[in-house]
Motif scaffolding. Structure first.
Motif, PDB file in Angstrom:
ATOM      1  N   PRO A  36       0.825  -1.221   0.012  1.00 24.91           N
ATOM      2  CA  PRO A  36       0.068   0.004   0.016  1.00 24.91           C
ATOM      3  C   PRO A  36       1.098   1.308  -0.013  1.00 24.91           C
ATOM      4  N   PHE A  37       2.026   1.364   0.489  1.00 30.45           N
ATOM      5  CA  PHE A  37       2.922   2.450   0.738  1.00 30.45           C
ATOM      6  C   PHE A  37       4.011   2.816  -0.045  1.00 30.45           C
ATOM      7  N   ALA A  38       4.596   3.896  -0.323  1.00 22.48           N
ATOM      8  CA  ALA A  38       5.635   4.193  -1.162  1.00 22.48           C
ATOM      9  C   ALA A  38       6.952   3.945  -0.562  1.00 22.48           C
ATOM     10  N   ASP A  39       6.952   3.870   1.003  1.00 19.98           N
ATOM     11  CA  ASP A  39       8.317   3.955   1.635  1.00 19.98           C
ATOM     12  C   ASP A  39       8.585   2.723   2.380  1.00 19.98           C
ATOM     13  N   VAL A  40       7.520   1.999   2.699  1.00 23.06           N
ATOM     14  CA  VAL A  40       7.691   0.798   3.431  1.00 23.06           C
ATOM     15  C   VAL A  40       7.306  -0.641   2.759  1.00 23.06           C
TER      16      VAL A  40
END
Ligand SMILES: [Zn+2]
Length: 517
Positions: A302-306
């Motif tokens: 779902p996320f850009a950094d994790v």
């Protein structure tokens, strides 16, 4: 003219994006996601269709069918960011080919000026059904493709929605049309030409929040919108080369990226994407990529950094899926940053309380509680019976100003003020933090013991409101406490989110989500 302003436009955009990074928001603007090493997956979006018109004059196959068949021949699926119809966008005059006004001076017309019935869900419902049957996704690009608000630098001649109410009605109309044609609720939306701010001061984020959408952006430009070089062949090459070069340079370079494509003509009235897409797919396939819908990409990560298997990503995902704002507007989680008191408050603000605050502030009349189908990501547990606990006016935030009821202004500031007031009401009526403890300033980091006290107060309030039974609240509190350190140092967001997920979005029930919407 257009080009002269681009660098300035980019600088303004970059400045605004930096601001986005700092705002927790229930609406995440998705450009790309972080995948585990070696996971070569990307997504593609196709704007402004569906289009029955052929890619060039004289062709006998419609563009959308060609794109769908190309995707399917590679086992790929696309996200088609569709419109309803531009046939109502008259009177108008055609603009100069190759310019931003190529398809109309006052309005956009798809696939071209005077040919509105060859595109859009209203005129091409069979194409929409065909896309859904082929495993593709449909997202909301607005019914009429009007700008949400003025964009004087680039589109000074263009019309825009009179205000947020008109924009909302337009989005709702296409939402229903997509649901009817595809049998599925759209979950993603992208504003026409990325214009976010409405004439009356609201934003795409407010509109998408209301409709339960994720803001669909992109990170890699397929190039199919650019004006022609004068040769169709060269136009196709100009689309293929950047993607090929990117993967030659780094075969992992497109992992998790969202590639922007056109389901329509470029500024010169042709669709080189029809020939460039199979070659894009071939290059991606050769490098071992799978191309999936954006929703499937977000489901993977779902996320850009994790990356999705990191504990902070798992906790943030549970919170987000339950309707809590656990990630920043730029779709990052930033697990190593200390969590501030105001951020903890925003994440703890129940979805329903926030929607009620938004409704009170916007005056929008569409009742969200009647739109349960749109709300599948809203807070299932515990649902708050309504507004702030106690039912009274939100209290004055400790150490901060009371939220102003004004109509305009920063969405982020209002959200934070509302959350702060909500938390103050919760801790003031049911917990120790507002009374015996010294409340921190909104920008101060929270500690483990303070967050544990707030969680306890929050759960107590949920029990006293009848939204949660006592035994369940006790179990959640124990799990949350186990996730928190006893020391009084600043709490990293990753740790705080793990505890909040245990308390607000527990993973342990197979029971259907309980909602009070
Ligand atoms: Zn568009």
């Amino acid at each position: 003219m257009l080009d002269a302003f681009r660098p300035l436009g980019r600088r303004i955009k970059a400045w605004r994006r930096r601001g986005d990074a700092l705002v927790l928001d229930p609406v995440r603007r998705v450009t790309r996601v972080a995948l585990p090493p070696g996971d070569r997956v990307a997504a593609m979006t196709f704007d402004d269709g569906p289009t029955a018109a052929p890619p060039r004059a004289g062709g006998d196959q419609g563009l959308t069918m060609l794109l769908a068949e190309a995707l399917e021949s590679f086992g790929a699926a696309g996200t088609f960011n569709v419109i309803g119809s531009t046939a109502g966008n008259y009177p108008d005059r055609p603009g100069r080919p190759g310019s931003a006004y190529w398809n109309g001076l006052r309005y956009d017309h798809y696939p071209a000026f005077g040919r509105d019935r060859e595109a859009g869900l209203e005129h091409q419902p069979d194409l929409a059904r065909r896309l859904a049957a082929g495993g593709h996704e449909l997202s909301n690009h607005s019914y009429r493709h009007l700008l949400f608000g003025p964009k004087p630098l680039v589109y000074w001649r263009r019309a825009w929605f009179s205000g947020s109410a008109e924009a909302l009605a337009d989005l709702h109309r296409l939402h229903e049309a997509i649901r009817l044609a595809s049998g599925r609720e759209p979950a993603l939306a992208r504003p026409p030409h990325y214009v976010d701010v409405t004439r009356d001061g609201w934003t795409a984020y407010d509109l998408y929040d209301w409709l339960g959408y994720t803001y669909l952006a992109a990170s890699f430009d397929g190039g199919g919108w650019l004006p022609s070089t004068g040769s169709f062949r060269r136009d196709v090459e100009a689309m293929v080369e950047p993607l090929r070069r990117a993967l030659d340079h780094d075969p992992d370079g497109l992992r998790g990226q969202i590639i922007f494509q056109k389901d329509g003509y470029n500024m010169s009235g042709e669709a080189p994407v029809a020939e460039a897409l199979p070659r894009h797919l071939e290059v991606l396939h050769r490098c071992g990529y799978r191309v999936v819908t954006v929703s499937e990409l977000l489901d993977r990560s779902p996320f850009a950094d994790v990356e999705p298997d990191q504990p902070a990503a798992a906790a943030a995902r549970r919170l987000v899926e339950a309707g809590f704002a656990a990630a920043y507007r730029d779709n990052t989680v930033r697990p190593d940053r200390p969590m501030t008191a105001a951020e903890a408050a925003v994440t703890m603000l129940p979805r329903q309380a926030w929607l009620e605050a938004l409704a009170a502030r916007t005056g929008w009349t569409l009742p969200p509680r009647l739109q349960a189908g749109w709300m599948r990501r809203t807070a299932p547990a515990p649902g708050w019976p309504g507004g702030t606990p106690g039912g009274g006016a939100p209290g004055r935030a400790p150490g901060g100003a009371a939220p102003a009821p004004g109509r305009r202004g920063s969405r982020g500031a209002y959200l934070y003020a509302q959350a702060w007031a909500f938390l103050q009401a919760v801790t003031g009526t049911a917990g120790p933090a507002g009374g015996r403890r010294q409340a921190p300033q909104p920008a101060e980091p929270v500690s483990g013991p303070l967050l544990a006290a707030w969680i306890e107060a929050w759960l107590d309030a949920a029990v006293s409101q009848g939204a949660l039974d006592g035994a369940e609240a006790g179990r959640r509190l124990e799990s949350a406490r186990r996730a928190l350190p006893a020391g009084s140092g600043p709490l990293p967001r990753g740790t705080a989110l793990a505890a909040l997920a245990e308390a607000l979005a527990p993973d342990d029930t197979g029971a259907p989500a309980r909602t009070r919407l």
